[in-house]
Design a protein around this motif. Structure first.
Motif, PDB file in Angstrom:
ATOM      1  N   PRO A  42       0.804  -1.233   0.000  1.00  0.00           N
ATOM      2  CA  PRO A  42       0.000   0.000   0.000  1.00  0.00           C
ATOM      3  C   PRO A  42       0.831   1.274   0.000  1.00  0.00           C
ATOM      4  CG  PRO A  42      -0.789  -1.562   1.651  1.00  0.00           C
ATOM      5  CD  PRO A  42       0.537  -2.070   1.167  1.00  0.00           C
ATOM      6  N   SER A  43       2.068   1.224   0.534  1.00  0.00           N
ATOM      7  CA  SER A  43       2.881   2.438   0.631  1.00  0.00           C
ATOM      8  C   SER A  43       3.226   3.008  -0.738  1.00  0.00           C
ATOM      9  CB  SER A  43       4.172   2.134   1.396  1.00  0.00           C
ATOM     10  OG  SER A  43       4.947   1.155   0.709  1.00  0.00           O
ATOM     11  N   ASN A  44       3.268   2.143  -1.779  1.00  0.00           N
ATOM     12  CA  ASN A  44       3.615   2.611  -3.118  1.00  0.00           C
ATOM     13  C   ASN A  44       2.407   2.718  -4.047  1.00  0.00           C
ATOM     14  OD1 ASN A  44       6.342   2.687  -2.476  1.00  0.00           O
ATOM     15  ND2 ASN A  44       6.631   0.527  -2.991  1.00  0.00           N
ATOM     16  N   ASN A  45       1.226   2.441  -3.517  1.00  0.00           N
ATOM     17  CA  ASN A  45       0.071   2.405  -4.407  1.00  0.00           C
ATOM     18  C   ASN A  45      -1.184   2.809  -3.644  1.00  0.00           C
ATOM     19  OD1 ASN A  45      -1.849   1.867  -6.346  1.00  0.00           O
ATOM     20  ND2 ASN A  45      -0.870  -0.022  -7.036  1.00  0.00           N
ATOM     21  N   ILE A  46      -1.614   4.049  -3.837  1.00  0.00           N
ATOM     22  CA  ILE A  46      -2.814   4.545  -3.153  1.00  0.00           C
ATOM     23  C   ILE A  46      -4.049   3.781  -3.608  1.00  0.00           C
ATOM     24  CG2 ILE A  46      -3.229   6.328  -4.892  1.00  0.00           C
ATOM     25  CD1 ILE A  46      -3.829   6.585  -1.077  1.00  0.00           C
ATOM     26  N   THR A  47      -3.995   3.251  -4.849  1.00  0.00           N
ATOM     27  CA  THR A  47      -5.135   2.491  -5.375  1.00  0.00           C
ATOM     28  C   THR A  47      -5.400   1.262  -4.521  1.00  0.00           C
ATOM     29  OG1 THR A  47      -4.505   3.201  -7.600  1.00  0.00           O
ATOM     30  CG2 THR A  47      -6.091   1.399  -7.445  1.00  0.00           C
ATOM     31  N   ILE A  48      -4.327   0.612  -4.039  1.00  0.00           N
ATOM     32  CA  ILE A  48      -4.486  -0.579  -3.200  1.00  0.00           C
ATOM     33  C   ILE A  48      -5.169  -0.208  -1.886  1.00  0.00           C
ATOM     34  CG2 ILE A  48      -3.246  -2.333  -1.884  1.00  0.00           C
ATOM     35  CD1 ILE A  48      -1.203  -2.450  -4.104  1.00  0.00           C
ATOM     36  N   ILE A  49      -4.735   0.917  -1.272  1.00  0.00           N
ATOM     37  CA  ILE A  49      -5.342   1.346  -0.002  1.00  0.00           C
ATOM     38  C   ILE A  49      -6.830   1.610  -0.198  1.00  0.00           C
ATOM     39  CG2 ILE A  49      -5.337   3.131   1.771  1.00  0.00           C
ATOM     40  CD1 ILE A  49      -2.356   3.541   1.207  1.00  0.00           C
ATOM     41  N   LEU A  50      -7.145   2.389  -1.230  1.00  0.00           N
ATOM     42  CA  LEU A  50      -8.551   2.703  -1.506  1.00  0.00           C
ATOM     43  C   LEU A  50      -9.334   1.443  -1.837  1.00  0.00           C
ATOM     44  CD1 LEU A  50      -8.116   5.952  -3.654  1.00  0.00           C
ATOM     45  CD2 LEU A  50      -8.767   5.780  -1.244  1.00  0.00           C
ATOM     46  N   GLY A  51      -8.683   0.517  -2.561  1.00  0.00           N
ATOM     47  CA  GLY A  51      -9.344  -0.739  -2.920  1.00  0.00           C
ATOM     48  C   GLY A  51      -9.659  -1.582  -1.696  1.00  0.00           C
ATOM     49  N   LEU A  52      -8.701  -1.698  -0.767  1.00  0.00           N
ATOM     50  CA  LEU A  52      -8.924  -2.491   0.451  1.00  0.00           C
ATOM     51  C   LEU A  52     -10.043  -1.895   1.297  1.00  0.00           C
ATOM     52  CD1 LEU A  52      -5.233  -3.243   1.541  1.00  0.00           C
ATOM     53  CD2 LEU A  52      -6.842  -4.826   0.470  1.00  0.00           C
ATOM     54  N   ILE A  53     -10.018  -0.565   1.444  1.00  0.00           N
ATOM     55  CA  ILE A  53     -11.086   0.095   2.214  1.00  0.00           C
ATOM     56  C   ILE A  53     -12.432  -0.082   1.517  1.00  0.00           C
ATOM     57  CG2 ILE A  53     -11.951   2.324   3.036  1.00  0.00           C
ATOM     58  CD1 ILE A  53      -9.010   3.178   3.384  1.00  0.00           C
ATOM     59  N   GLY A  54     -12.421   0.065   0.202  1.00  0.00           N
ATOM     60  CA  GLY A  54     -13.655  -0.082  -0.565  1.00  0.00           C
ATOM     61  C   GLY A  54     -14.240  -1.480  -0.463  1.00  0.00           C
ATOM     62  N   ILE A  55     -13.375  -2.495  -0.592  1.00  0.00           N
ATOM     63  CA  ILE A  55     -13.835  -3.885  -0.482  1.00  0.00           C
ATOM     64  C   ILE A  55     -14.427  -4.147   0.899  1.00  0.00           C
ATOM     65  CG2 ILE A  55     -13.041  -6.297  -0.369  1.00  0.00           C
ATOM     66  CD1 ILE A  55     -11.012  -5.589  -2.557  1.00  0.00           C
ATOM     67  N   THR A  56     -13.736  -3.648   1.940  1.00  0.00           N
ATOM     68  CA  THR A  56     -14.189  -3.889   3.319  1.00  0.00           C
ATOM     69  C   THR A  56     -15.545  -3.244   3.577  1.00  0.00           C
ATOM     70  OG1 THR A  56     -11.868  -3.904   4.001  1.00  0.00           O
ATOM     71  CG2 THR A  56     -13.516  -3.714   5.732  1.00  0.00           C
ATOM     72  N   LEU A  57     -15.693  -1.988   3.159  1.00  0.00           N
ATOM     73  CA  LEU A  57     -16.976  -1.306   3.355  1.00  0.00           C
ATOM     74  C   LEU A  57     -18.081  -1.966   2.541  1.00  0.00           C
ATOM     75  CD1 LEU A  57     -15.825   2.439   3.352  1.00  0.00           C
ATOM     76  CD2 LEU A  57     -16.519   1.047   5.312  1.00  0.00           C
ATOM     77  N   PHE A  58     -17.736  -2.376   1.308  1.00  0.00           N
ATOM     78  CA  PHE A  58     -18.723  -3.053   0.450  1.00  0.00           C
ATOM     79  C   PHE A  58     -19.197  -4.335   1.113  1.00  0.00           C
ATOM     80  CE2 PHE A  58     -19.514  -6.373  -2.722  1.00  0.00           C
ATOM     81  CZ  PHE A  58     -20.576  -5.806  -3.432  1.00  0.00           C
ATOM     82  N   VAL A  59     -18.240  -5.125   1.608  1.00  0.00           N
ATOM     83  CA  VAL A  59     -18.587  -6.384   2.268  1.00  0.00           C
ATOM     84  C   VAL A  59     -19.406  -6.123   3.524  1.00  0.00           C
ATOM     85  CG1 VAL A  59     -17.614  -8.351   3.531  1.00  0.00           C
ATOM     86  CG2 VAL A  59     -16.650  -7.689   1.344  1.00  0.00           C
TER      87      VAL A  59
END
Length: 789
Positions: free
Chosen positions: A366-383
C-alpha cells in the motif's frame, strides 16, 4: 457510538465463537480471493500506462477484405509507410518502425552472451516512447546505423561496474555496434519488450538497403498524433496515402487503421484478447465475495432469535429503528475489518504461489500504491454494508411487544430468504465448476486433436553460426545415430506461420482476383520428418533437380481455393516465380486452434538457406535421454561459439495455449475456494437447523424412527436447494461458456454430461458437508433433548 458498536460486536464474537469463526473465515477467504484477482486486474489494466504520450500513441494495423467476403487483420505493416507518413501526412507528428528478434549472440571481448529480447527501431523511437535514460541522449541514441541502447540489467551483465558508453559489442558475428545509451529496465507491463535495441536498418543485416516494397513485411509501424486528434479521420487519410502509392484492386480492399497503444495488450484485433479474462476474473471476484456475504446474511438471519430480546429491550428503552440499523451495520463493518486482517494475511501467504501461477510479479504494498489502499477500504466497506444489509433491516424491524411475548416474526419468511441465499450461493459455485470443467476439456481437446502431423518425439533446434552454415554436415553427423530417424529444416516454425503471399497466379485465375496463401520454405525430408500425409503426388525429392526452384506443394485448402480437384502438374506462380505443383498435403494446423486452416504453399529455395534457422529432428521413442545428449554434443562440436537452444516440439505447441492453461488453473482454484466458502456456510446452517430441531428429532427417535430416516429428513432440504441451484446455473453457464469457446475455430462439444457432472459434484460436496451434523443429530440420545420437557 462507534466504540459501542465495537464492544457489542466483540461480545457477540465471544458469545458465539463457532458461528463467528464461520462468518469471519468465510469473509476473509472471500476478500482474499477478491484482493488477489483485483491485483491481477490492476496489473493487466496498467499495461503501457507509463508512456507520457500514451493517449496519442497508436499502432497501424492492416485490414484486408477479399472479394469472397473474407477479412484478414494484420499487425504487420509496410517498409516505406513510416517515412511516407512523416513526409505526406501533417496529422502524424512522428512515426517509427519496430520489429523484434530473439536468440542472437552478443560478444564483448572474450565473453559471449546468448540473449533473447532484441528490438529494432527507427531513430525517433525514444522521442515517442517513454523509456527513461540513465546515460546517453534519447534524441540521438539511435541516429548512427551501428549504435545500440541497452538496459541497466544488460549493462551490468556485459560490463559490470564499467561505464558502457562508447564500448563495442559484436552481434551474431556479423557486425559491431557502439553503446550510445543505457535505459532503465523495461517495465514488465510493457507491450514492447526488449533488453537491447538497435537501429531498424540492422534487422536484415548491415548490408541491407531501404526497401520501397509495399508487400507484407515483418514490422510494425507506430505513429504519434497531435493531442485531441480524431484517430478515425487520421486512419482514413493514412489509407488514402497508402492507396496513392499502392493502388487497390477490385477483388481486394486494403484499409489501414489505428489501434490505441493503451489497448494493444488488452484487445486482440477482431475482438477478444486479455480483456476477456479481465472481465471473467472480475466477475469471479464478485461471485466469491457475494458467496462470502451470503454466508454472513444467512447465519445472521438464522440466529435472529438469539438477539430478538436484545432488540426488543433496546426499542422499549427508546431506541429508534434507524439507531438499530446503524448498530447492526456498524457491527457488520467491524467484522469486515477483522476479516480484512485475516484476508491480508492470507494474501501475503498465497501471493508467491499466485505469482508463480499467473506468471506475474504482484505485490501488496500500500505504501507505493494509493489504489491498493482505496481498494482495500472499498472492499471492506462493500462487504460490511452488503453482508449487513438484510440482517440490519430485518432485525431492526422487530416489534418489541411481539418479541417479548416470544412471537417476534414469521419463521417461514426468514426460512424462504435463507433458502434463496443458499440457492444463490450454489448457483454461483456450480457456474464456476462448469466453467472449470469446460476449460480443461477444451485444453484436452487441443492436446489430442489431430494437427495433421506427428508432434511426438520431435526435437526443435534453433540454428545459429556454424550450425546453420554447416547444416548438411550436421545433418549427416546426426543421422549416424540409429536413434535419430529424420532431420530437416525450414524457414518458419510450423506452429505459428503468419507470413502470407499475394503474388500468386495459376491457370484460370481471374487476373483481378487478389488472394493470399500462407507459405514456408523447407528442405528435403520435411514431410517425412513431420509424418505429414501427401494425399496427391509426392514430396520434394533429390531425384528431381527442378524441385529446388520450380516445384510447389499445396495443402487441400489451397487446391480448393484454386478450384482444382487434381492440381498435380498444374502451373503455379508464387512470388512471380513460375513452377509446377508436384503434391498436395493433407490439411494441417500451422497456427493455434484459435485460427481456421488457410490455403498454404510449400517451396524450396537455396537462396534462403542463410535465413533458415529451424532444424527438426525426429528421434526414436527409446533411449530419449541418450539421444538428446548425442544431439547436444554433436551440435556443440560443430558450433562451439553458440549455446545450443532446443526443445521438444510438443512443448513448443503447449506455449500457444499458455494463457488458457494459466487461466484454467486460476479459475479452477477460485472455483474450489467458492465451493469451500459455500460449504462453510452450509455447515453453519446445518448446525443451526439441527439445533433448532433437536426436540423434534428426539420425539421421532422415541417413536421408533431409525437413524437413516433422521439423516434423510435433515438432508432432503439441502438436496432440494442444490438441485434448484443447478436449474438456475446450467443455462447461465451454457451461454457464458459458449461465448468463450467462440475464441477457438476448433472446439470441444458442450455435452449434457458436463452439466450433470457439475451438479453431482456440488450435491456430493453439500451432502458431505452437512453429513457430520446430520449424523451427529441422528445418533444423539433422545433423553438428552427431552430431559427437561
Amino acid at each position: 457510538m462507534f466504540k459501542n458498536y465495537i464492544k457489542i460486536a466483540l461480545r457477540n464474537i465471544k458469545k458465539h465463537k463457532g458461528y463467528s469463526f464461520i462468518n469471519i473465515a468465510g469473509l476473509a477467504i472471500g476478500m482474499a480471493c477478491c484482493i488477489l484477482i483485483l491485483l491481477w486486474v490492476q496489473d493487466e489494466l496498467g499495461y503501457d500506462q507509463f508512456h507520457k504520450n500514451r493517449s496519442e500513441l497508436y499502432r497501424v494495423y492492416t485490414e484486408i477484405k477479399y472479394s469472397d467476403g473474407r477479412t484478414s487483420l494484420f499487425t504487420q505493416s509496410y517498409f516505406p509507410l513510416a517515412r511516407i507518413l512523416k513526409e505526406e501526412c501533417p496529422d502524424v507528428v512522428d512515426a517509427v518502425r519496430y520489429a523484434s528478434r530473439s536468440m542472437l549472440l552478443i560478444k564483448h571481448g572474450d565473453k559471449s552472451f546468448a540473449d533473447d529480447n532484441f528490438g529494432f527501431a527507427d531513430s525517433s523511437f525514444f522521442n515517442m516512447f517513454t523509456f527513461p535514460f540513465v546515460k546517453g541522449n534519447p534524441k540521438t541514441a539511435l541516429s548512427d546505423k551501428f549504435s545500440v541502447v541497452i538496459t541497466e540489467e544488460m549493462s551490468q551483465k556485459y560490463f559490470g561496474s564499467e561505464d558502457p558508453i562508447g564500448k563495442t559489442l559484436n552481434v551474431n558475428d556479423q557486425f559491431d555496434v557502439q553503446v550510445t545509451g543505457v535505459i532503465k529496465n523495461v517495465p514488465h507491463n510493457s507491450s514492447l519488450k526488449f533488453d537491447i535495441i538497435l537501429p531498424y536498418t540492422l534487422y536484415w543485416g548491415p548490408n541491407w538497403a531501404e526497401s520501397s516494397s509495399w508487400g507484407g513485411n515483418p514490422l510494425e509501424t507506430y505513429v504519434l498524433l497531435p493531442k485531441n486528434a480524431r484517430a478515425e479521420e487520421v486512419a482514413r487519410k493514412i489509407t488514402g496515402i497508402k492507396d496513392k502509392h499502392d493502388p487497390p484492386s477490385a477483388a481486394e480492399r486494403v484499409r489501414l487503421d489505428l489501434q490505441p497503444m493503451a489497448r494493444i495488450h488488452l484487445y486482440a484485433l477482431g475482438g477478444g484478447g486479455i480483456i476477456r479474462y479481465v472481465y471473467i476474473f472480475s466477475i469471479i471476484a464478485c461471485f466469491v465475495l457475494i458467496i462470502a456475504c451470503i454466508n454472513f446474511m444467512n447465519l445472521s438471519t438464522a440466529k435472529a432469535g438469539t438477539r430478538a430480546n436484545e432488540v426488543g429491550m433496546r426499542k422499549v428503552v427508546g431506541a429508534e429503528k434507524k439507531d438499530l440499523i446503524k448498530q447492526f451495520f456498524g457491527e457488520s463493518v467491524v467484522l469486515s475489518f477483522i476479516a480484512l486482517v485475516g484476508a491480508i494475511l492470507i494474501v501475503e501467504i498465497m501471493l508467491p504461489a499466485f505469482n508463480n501461477l499467473s506468471e506475474k510479479r504482484l505485490s501488496l504494498d500500500p505504501s507505493n500504491n494509493i489504489t491498493i489502499i482505496l481498494g482495500l477500504i472499498g472492499i471492506t466497506l462493500f462487504v460490511g454494508i452488503l453482508s449487513g444489509s438484510y440482517p440490519a433491516l430485518f432485525l431492526s424491524s422487530f416489534q418489541p411487544v411481539k418479541v417479548l411475548k416470544g412471537t417476534f416474526g414469521s419463521g417461514s419468511q426468514r426460512s424462504l430468504f435463507r433458502k434463496i441465499l443458499v440457492v444463490s450461493q450454489f448457483t454461483l459455485s456450480i457456474f464456476l465448476i462448469i466453467g472449470t470443467i469446460i476449460i480443461y476439456k477444451q485444453l484436452d481437446y487441443i492436446r489430442n486433436r489431430d494437427l495433421g502431423y506427428d508432434k511426438e518425439h520431435l526435437v526443435f533446434v534453433y540454428m545459429q553460426g556454424d550450425l546453420k552454415a554447416k547444416y548438411e554436415s550436421a545433418k549427416s553427423e546426426l543421422l549416424r545415430n540409429s536413434n535419430i530417424l529424420k532431420v530437416t529444416r525450414s524457414l518458419q516454425m510450423p506452429s505459428n506461420i503468419a507470413s502470407t503471399v499475394r503474388a500468386l497466379d495459376w491457370e484460370g485465375k481471374n487476373p483481378d482476383e487478389r488472394v493470399s496463401m500462407n507459405w514456408d520454405i523447407v528442405d528435403f525430408g520435411y514431410f517425412e520428418t513431420f509424418k505429414m500425409d501427401i494425399v496427391q503426388g509426392r514430396g520434394f525429392s533429390r531425384e528431381f533437380a527442378t524441385d529446388v526452384l520450380e516445384a510447389y506443394i499445396v495443402n487441400e485448402e489451397a487446391a480448393k481455393l484454386m478450384g482444382m480437384e487434381s492440381p498435380v502438374g498444374e502451373r503455379l506462380s508464387v512470388f512471380r516465380k513460375e513452377g509446377k505443383i508436384i503434391g498436395v498435403v493433407k490439411n494441417f494446423h500451422f497456427k493455434s486452434l484459435h485460427h481456421e486452416i488457410r490455403p498454404f504453399v510449400y517451396m524450396m529455395n537455396p537462396n534462403w538457406a542463410g535465413m533458415m534457422d529451424c532444424m527438426f529432428i525426429r528421434i526414436a521413442p527409446d533411449n530419449i535421454s541418450a539421444t538428446v545428449k548425442y544431439i547436444e554434443s554433436t551440435c556443440k562440436q560443430i558450433n562451439p561459439a553458440y549455446p545450443l537452444r532446443y526443445m521438444f516440439f510438443d512443448e513448443r505447441l503447449e506455449t500457444l495455449y499458455r494463457n488458457e492453461q494459466r487461466m484454467g488453473k486460476i479459475v479452477g482454484y477460485f472455483a474450489f475456494l467458492a465451493i469451500a466458502i459455500s460449504c462453510l456456510g452450509l455447515f453453519g446452517m446445518a448446525s443451526f437447523m439441527t439445533e433448532q430441531r433437536t426436540k423434534e428429532i428426539g420425539i421421532r427417535k422415541v417413536l421408533g424412527a431409525p437413524v437413516s430416516r433422521i439423516i434423510l429428513l435433515l438432508s432432503v432440504d439441502f438436496t432440494k436447494w442444490v438441485l434448484a441451484a443447478n436449474i438456475v446455473a446450467w443455462p447461465l453457464a451454457y451461454l457464458a461458456i459458449s461465448k468463450w469457446l467462440e475464441n477457438f475455430a476448433y472446439r470441444t462439444n458442450l455435452s449434457l454430461s458436463i452439466f450433470v457432472l457439475s451438479g453431482v459434484l456440488a450435491l456430493a460436496t453439500a451432502l458431505l458437508t452437512v453429513s457430520y451434523q446430520t449424523l451427529k443429530a441422528g445418533l444423539a440420545n433422545p433423553v438428552e433433548s427431552l430431559r427437561y420437557e
